[in-house]
Scaffold this motif. Structure first.
Motif, PDB file in Angstrom:
ATOM      1  N   PHE A 696       0.785  -1.271  -0.092  1.00 51.55           N
ATOM      2  CA  PHE A 696       0.005  -0.049   0.149  1.00 51.55           C
ATOM      3  C   PHE A 696       0.776   1.264   0.123  1.00 51.55           C
ATOM      4  CE2 PHE A 696      -3.218  -3.028   1.719  1.00 51.55           C
ATOM      5  CZ  PHE A 696      -4.339  -2.654   0.807  1.00 51.55           C
ATOM      6  N   ASN A 697       1.963   1.315   0.389  1.00 51.88           N
ATOM      7  CA  ASN A 697       2.832   2.503   0.633  1.00 51.88           C
ATOM      8  C   ASN A 697       3.570   2.847  -0.933  1.00 51.88           C
ATOM      9  OD1 ASN A 697       2.074   2.448   3.143  1.00 51.88           O
ATOM     10  ND2 ASN A 697       4.286   2.441   4.070  1.00 51.88           N
ATOM     11  N   VAL A 698       3.768   3.979  -0.962  1.00 51.53           N
ATOM     12  CA  VAL A 698       4.482   4.426  -1.990  1.00 51.53           C
ATOM     13  C   VAL A 698       5.815   4.912  -1.750  1.00 51.53           C
ATOM     14  CG1 VAL A 698       4.338   6.083  -3.971  1.00 51.53           C
ATOM     15  CG2 VAL A 698       2.327   4.961  -3.381  1.00 51.53           C
ATOM     16  N   GLY A 699       6.822   4.562  -2.352  1.00 50.47           N
ATOM     17  CA  GLY A 699       8.246   5.077  -1.988  1.00 50.47           C
ATOM     18  C   GLY A 699       8.836   3.877  -1.495  1.00 50.47           C
ATOM     19  N   THR A 700      10.162   4.060  -1.237  1.00 50.07           N
ATOM     20  CA  THR A 700      10.960   5.350  -0.634  1.00 50.07           C
ATOM     21  C   THR A 700      11.733   5.813  -1.635  1.00 50.07           C
ATOM     22  OG1 THR A 700      10.882   4.323   1.641  1.00 50.07           O
ATOM     23  CG2 THR A 700      12.457   6.166   1.224  1.00 50.07           C
ATOM     24  N   TYR A 701      11.887   7.302  -1.690  1.00 51.24           N
ATOM     25  CA  TYR A 701      12.526   8.174  -2.553  1.00 51.24           C
ATOM     26  C   TYR A 701      13.474   9.007  -2.089  1.00 51.24           C
ATOM     27  CZ  TYR A 701       8.687   6.750  -5.571  1.00 51.24           C
ATOM     28  OH  TYR A 701       7.476   6.180  -6.279  1.00 51.24           O
ATOM     29  N   GLU A 702      14.696   9.085  -2.502  1.00 52.33           N
ATOM     30  CA  GLU A 702      15.631  10.172  -2.240  1.00 52.33           C
ATOM     31  C   GLU A 702      15.166  11.701  -2.617  1.00 52.33           C
ATOM     32  OE1 GLU A 702      19.774   9.626  -3.182  1.00 52.33           O
ATOM     33  OE2 GLU A 702      19.972   7.855  -2.088  1.00 52.33           O
ATOM     34  N   VAL A 703      15.010  12.375  -1.904  1.00 50.79           N
ATOM     35  CA  VAL A 703      14.395  13.730  -2.407  1.00 50.79           C
ATOM     36  C   VAL A 703      15.124  14.890  -2.092  1.00 50.79           C
ATOM     37  CG1 VAL A 703      12.029  12.961  -2.387  1.00 50.79           C
ATOM     38  CG2 VAL A 703      13.144  13.871  -0.363  1.00 50.79           C
ATOM     39  N   PRO A 704      15.296  16.160  -2.912  1.00 53.17           N
ATOM     40  CA  PRO A 704      15.804  17.341  -2.572  1.00 53.17           C
ATOM     41  C   PRO A 704      14.991  18.190  -1.876  1.00 53.17           C
ATOM     42  CG  PRO A 704      14.656  17.453  -4.752  1.00 53.17           C
ATOM     43  CD  PRO A 704      14.745  16.117  -4.272  1.00 53.17           C
ATOM     44  N   GLY A 705      15.316  19.542  -1.492  1.00 45.48           N
ATOM     45  CA  GLY A 705      14.597  20.122  -0.693  1.00 45.48           C
ATOM     46  C   GLY A 705      14.840  19.921   0.838  1.00 45.48           C
ATOM     47  N   GLY A 706      14.033  20.697   1.666  1.00 41.84           N
ATOM     48  CA  GLY A 706      14.284  20.579   3.226  1.00 41.84           C
ATOM     49  C   GLY A 706      13.322  21.512   3.751  1.00 41.84           C
ATOM     50  N   ASN A 707      13.756  21.771   5.089  1.00 41.21           N
ATOM     51  CA  ASN A 707      13.031  22.731   5.814  1.00 41.21           C
ATOM     52  C   ASN A 707      12.966  23.954   5.531  1.00 41.21           C
ATOM     53  OD1 ASN A 707      11.786  20.701   7.558  1.00 41.21           O
ATOM     54  ND2 ASN A 707      13.341  20.914   9.104  1.00 41.21           N
ATOM     55  N   GLU A 708      12.111  24.807   5.379  1.00 44.09           N
ATOM     56  CA  GLU A 708      11.829  26.190   5.113  1.00 44.09           C
ATOM     57  C   GLU A 708      12.819  26.798   3.769  1.00 44.09           C
ATOM     58  OE1 GLU A 708       9.806  28.083   6.348  1.00 44.09           O
ATOM     59  OE2 GLU A 708       8.957  26.254   7.174  1.00 44.09           O
ATOM     60  N   VAL A 709      12.756  25.903   2.689  1.00 47.05           N
ATOM     61  CA  VAL A 709      13.235  26.366   1.566  1.00 47.05           C
ATOM     62  C   VAL A 709      11.892  26.597   0.667  1.00 47.05           C
ATOM     63  CG1 VAL A 709      15.521  25.744   1.614  1.00 47.05           C
ATOM     64  CG2 VAL A 709      13.789  24.144   0.815  1.00 47.05           C
ATOM     65  N   ILE A 710      11.732  26.844  -0.440  1.00 48.37           N
ATOM     66  CA  ILE A 710      10.459  26.793  -1.217  1.00 48.37           C
ATOM     67  C   ILE A 710      10.060  25.527  -1.431  1.00 48.37           C
ATOM     68  CG2 ILE A 710       9.429  27.751  -3.385  1.00 48.37           C
ATOM     69  CD1 ILE A 710      11.267  29.998  -3.650  1.00 48.37           C
ATOM     70  N   ASN A 711      11.140  24.472  -1.944  1.00 50.15           N
ATOM     71  CA  ASN A 711      10.393  23.272  -1.781  1.00 50.15           C
ATOM     72  C   ASN A 711      10.678  22.671  -0.711  1.00 50.15           C
ATOM     73  OD1 ASN A 711       9.781  20.686  -2.935  1.00 50.15           O
ATOM     74  ND2 ASN A 711      11.853  20.183  -3.875  1.00 50.15           N
ATOM     75  N   ASN A 712       9.540  23.016   0.204  1.00 53.75           N
ATOM     76  CA  ASN A 712       9.405  22.474   1.503  1.00 53.75           C
ATOM     77  C   ASN A 712       9.343  21.314   1.814  1.00 53.75           C
ATOM     78  OD1 ASN A 712       9.598  23.415   4.247  1.00 53.75           O
ATOM     79  ND2 ASN A 712       7.464  24.060   4.354  1.00 53.75           N
ATOM     80  N   LEU A 713      10.096  20.284   1.689  1.00 53.91           N
ATOM     81  CA  LEU A 713      10.062  18.810   2.024  1.00 53.91           C
ATOM     82  C   LEU A 713      10.478  18.630   3.419  1.00 53.91           C
ATOM     83  CD1 LEU A 713      11.018  17.542  -1.520  1.00 53.91           C
ATOM     84  CD2 LEU A 713       8.641  17.319  -0.407  1.00 53.91           C
ATOM     85  N   LEU A 714       9.602  18.800   4.439  1.00 51.45           N
ATOM     86  CA  LEU A 714      10.124  19.232   5.802  1.00 51.45           C
ATOM     87  C   LEU A 714      10.128  17.760   6.448  1.00 51.45           C
ATOM     88  CD1 LEU A 714       7.360  18.863   7.624  1.00 51.45           C
ATOM     89  CD2 LEU A 714       6.579  20.802   6.569  1.00 51.45           C
TER      90      LEU A 714
END
Length: 796
Positions: A696-714
């Motif tokens: 049922f889960n989707v992923g896991t993926y390595e992702v860019p972005g981070g806390n409090e950048v525009i691409n806010n993958l927190l």
């Protein structure tokens, strides 16, 4: 030997037969994307084209037929999600999940959303178009429940199908509104810090708004265990099978700053990730009405939408619309509480919570003039006197149905502005752009002023008659900017400028994203859609590189290991990017964690420190506190006879960070890539069961972005250094009014919540790579590239 082979072959045959049976079973649950189907209540044949990503494009002769069709196709892709969503606010998850959901149910059953929903439905004008269309949508949902396929989750858990109602819809909006509130995570913890350590320890937190250096500009061109409250509510929201809202970005660029002299609109609401995701996309077209919208499960009108005339979206305002009060019981009568004018009787109500596989639970809820008593609703709350919760949403007339209908049916900007005013809670930044080159940022929410000296960041006194005094302000005084002369509007959950000298209290996020957005928008005047696509995926911080350079000054240069020297050099050269191959953000976040731990945990203790890491305040105060040598937090209260300094704490934290990274990722610092530690997995509620996780889960993926950048993958900081992404853009959406039919979007996983659907996860790879797909409006293109489901009126 032959016997062994025979046994192996038999075993393999059994396994294959089981796998084939499971595959066939799942395939029987797949949604119907083509063919014909009868639908009760339709007045005319309605065509639904499903495009190459499963988005339904509904062509009907009238809006009632369109909404009935929307309810039907929405249910066939998201019925399980709808079922979960409608059960949270009234406290009915225990019927599905048993005692492990009981604490969640007790809390939500107690705070009054369900009662507020019932009152709102009773007050509706049954002849209004909003009501009629909402009922048509619900009829479509219920028809699918009667004749459609039963979701796998219903079979596994044993869900009994019951019809959806308008009250269910209001309850869904109610849960959404509560998840926007931030006071429940912050006020109790700040109260404990104040009571235990004094106000000096809160100076660095900027509760007066002093740390909000990038503010939204308005423009009229038109000793008690209070922390248990934070802990309990935080756990309820984070462990809920439905994700809470957490932030967002949006900006609208005026025609004067675009290459084609037309408005460009961008929005990416930040929500905790889940599978299925939050939004369901659908395009409706009928005589007199067209809208491409994003819908919450079980709701008939989109919270995000666009057509050829205008576009709208939202972010969280982060204003304060929820307070806690410390009450005081009558010394001889526990059924009464103290007020400024004497003692009053508690209002008592009782509810029954049905719990799967065990006895029902009787819940008694006490309420004061401020709201329900939290003692007994929240596990671990041991305050001697009752603590109550006061929330704007449940204390005022609820017009959410009229509001969301109005946003999606607005005639012009003025009409749209008035409809925003119907939303009393939650507070939202509602963003707008149109084909006539109007742009706007408008805040919703019933704002109020409190008496001088009353600080809503703390638990308030319920007995003095002062702390609960509020002067409600007219909607016209809410912050907004309409067609400003700087030719863009934006929101990144940052604080607005004062209005009439008053700085609205709230739980605003730091300036990081706002500063980056503003710096990009202000310096460029020939924007096109591709520029905005790059911007919405931007992962550069303007704050972190300068911050870390100041930290480096605390590190003596002698005695460093080769790895430590290389790490410092990497940080010195860092430009603030968070690409999967970057090394600097891995080092920075590890150092950040140890600095926070070594600075705050001695006063707060381990449990409260973990709560602290989950608040907005920790993001807001890092830059100021870490560079304040006079902060009282530097001293370790556990070391008697010595007083630690900023330099000592920052130096110690750096060495601990490097050692921890060597243990976690190996001695070669070039292997400390950000993508190794910053990963995303979309979790289905059943994915918490290990055997069902890969299914049922989707992923896991390595992702860019981070806390409090525009691409806010927190993510939340933790000592193990595994920055598992919890939330981020629930969609990235860009509408260019110079070429509306080629506007683009993306969802984190896919349209469907049905595992056997081809659209369960067909956007996941695109999402992590920052790519987009078209939001189709052109009927000829849609017909040429889609499957067709024809819905026919049901005949008796």
């Amino acid at each position: 030997m032959k016997i062994v082979k025979r046994i192996v072959l038999i075993a393999l045959s059994i396994v294959l037969a089981i796998c084939l049976g499971i595959y066939i079973y799942f395939q029987t649950k797949a949604p119907q994307y083509e063919g014909e189907q009868s639908l009760a209540g339709l007045s005319n044949e309605t065509k639904v084209y499903f495009d190459d990503y499963g988005v339904p494009h509904i062509y009907a002769q009238n809006q009632k037929d369109a909404l009935r069709a929307l309810g039907y196709v929405h249910a066939q892709d998201r019925l399980w999600q709808m079922e979960l969503m409608r059960r949270i606010a009234p406290g009915r998850l225990s019927e599905l999940f048993g005692v492990k959901a009981l604490e969640n149910d007790k809390f939500f059953a107690g705070i009054g959303i369900d009662e507020n929903s019932a009152q709102a439905v009773a007050a509706l004008d049954k002849n209004s178009e909003a009501y009629q269309l909402a009922q048509a949508y619900i009829d479509g949902v219920n028809h699918y429940m009667e004749v459609g396929k039963t979701p796998v989750e219903f079979d596994l858990i044993g869900v009994e199908k019951t019809p959806f109602t308008l009250k269910d819809m209001y309850n869904i909006f109610g849960f959404m509104s509560f998840s926007f509130a931030m006071a429940q995570k912050t006020d109790p913890l700040l109260t404990e810090i104040r009571d235990e350590w004094g106000m000096d320890y809160l100076t660095d937190f900027g509760l007066d708004g002093a740390l909000a250096k990038t503010r939204l500009k308005s423009y009229k061109g038109k000793a008690n265990d209070y922390a248990a409250i934070s802990k309990s509510i935080t756990e309820l929201l984070e462990n809920s099978p439905v994700p809470p809202f957490i932030g967002s970005n949006s900006w609208v660029i005026g025609a004067e700053k675009t290459k084609n002299n037309k408005v460009i609109f961008a929005n990416d609401p930040h929500i905790m990730f889940s599978q299925p995701g939050t939004w369901y996309e659908a395009h409706i077209s009928c005589p007199g009405y067209e809208m491409y919208g994003y819908y919450l499960a079980g709701t008939p009108f989109p919270l995000l939408g666009h057509n050829r005339e205008y576009a709208y979206g939202l972010t969280m305002f982060e204003n304060d619309d929820l307070d806690f009060f410390q009450e005081e019981n009558h010394p001889q009568n526990a059924m009464q509480y103290k007020t400024a004018s004497g003692y009053a009787d508690y209002v008592i109500r009782t509810k029954t919570i049905k719990v799967k596989d065990t006895a029902d639970v009787a819940l008694t809820i006490q309420s004061t003039q401020h709201g329900p008593v939290m003692n007994g609703l929240l596990k671990g709350l041991k305050a001697k006197n009752p603590v109550t919760m006061s929330w704007i949403y449940t204390q005022h007339a609820n017009h959410i149905l009229e509001a969301v209908y109005g946003l999606s049916h607005a005639k012009n900007l003025d009409d749209f502005y008035q409809k925003v005013g119907l939303v009393h809670a939650p507070g939202l930044n509602v963003m707008y752009g149109d084909a006539k080159n109007n742009i706007a940022w408008i805040t919703s929410g019933k704002l109020y002023r409190m008496p001088e000296g009353v600080n809503p960041n703390f638990i308030l006194d319920g007995t003095n008659g002062k702390d609960d005094q509020r002067t409600f302000l007219p909607f016209e005084e809410n912050p907004y900017a309409i067609n400003p002369n700087w030719h863009y509007v934006y929101s990144a959950n940052n604080q607005p400028e004062p209005i009439n000298g008053y700085l609205y209290p709230g739980y605003y996020l730091p300036q990081d994203r706002a500063k980056r957005i503003q710096s990009l928008l202000a310096t460029k005047s020939n924007w096109d859609r591709s520029d905005v696509e790059r911007m919405i995926n931007d992962h550069t911080s303007l704050i972190y590189p300068d911050l870390v350079k100041d930290w480096i000054k605390c590190i003596p240069k002698n005695g460093l290991t080769a790895t430590e020297k290389s790490a410092l050099e990497t940080l010195q050269q860092w430009e603030g990017t968070h690409a999967v191959y970057d090394i600097a953000p891995t080092i920075y976040n590890k150092w950040l964690y140890f600095y926070l731990k070594n600075t705050f945990q001695d006063e707060l203790g381990e449990e409260r420190f973990t709560l602290f890491l989950g608040t907005h305040i920790v993001k807001q105060m890092v830059a100021g506190q870490s560079n304040n040598p006079n902060s009282p937090w530097w001293d370790d209260v556990n070391t008697k006879g010595s007083k630690e300094t900023r330099n000592q704490v920052m130096n110690r934290s750096f060495h601990e960070a490097i050692k921890a990274l060597e243990n976690q990722l190996g001695p070669d610092y070039t292997n400390w890539r950000w993508g190794k530690v910053h990963t995303l997995e979309h979790q289905h509620p059943l994915g918490k069961v290990a055997a069902l996780r890969p299914l049922f889960n989707v992923g896991t993926y390595e992702v860019p972005g981070g806390n409090e950048v525009i691409n806010n993958l927190l993510f939340y900081l933790a000592e193990d250094g595994k920055h598992n992404v919890g939330g981020g853009p629930s969609t990235r959406r860009i509408i260019d009014f110079s070429d509306v039919e080629n506007s683009v979007s993306i969802l984190p996983t896919g349209q469907s919540g049905v595992r056997s659907s081809p659209h369960y996860n067909d956007q996941a790879e695109l999402f992590v790579k920052g790519r987009f797909r078209k939001m189709k409006l052109n009927r000829k293109e849609i017909e040429a590239t889609s499957t067709l489901l024809v819905l026919k009126p049901k005949t008796n």
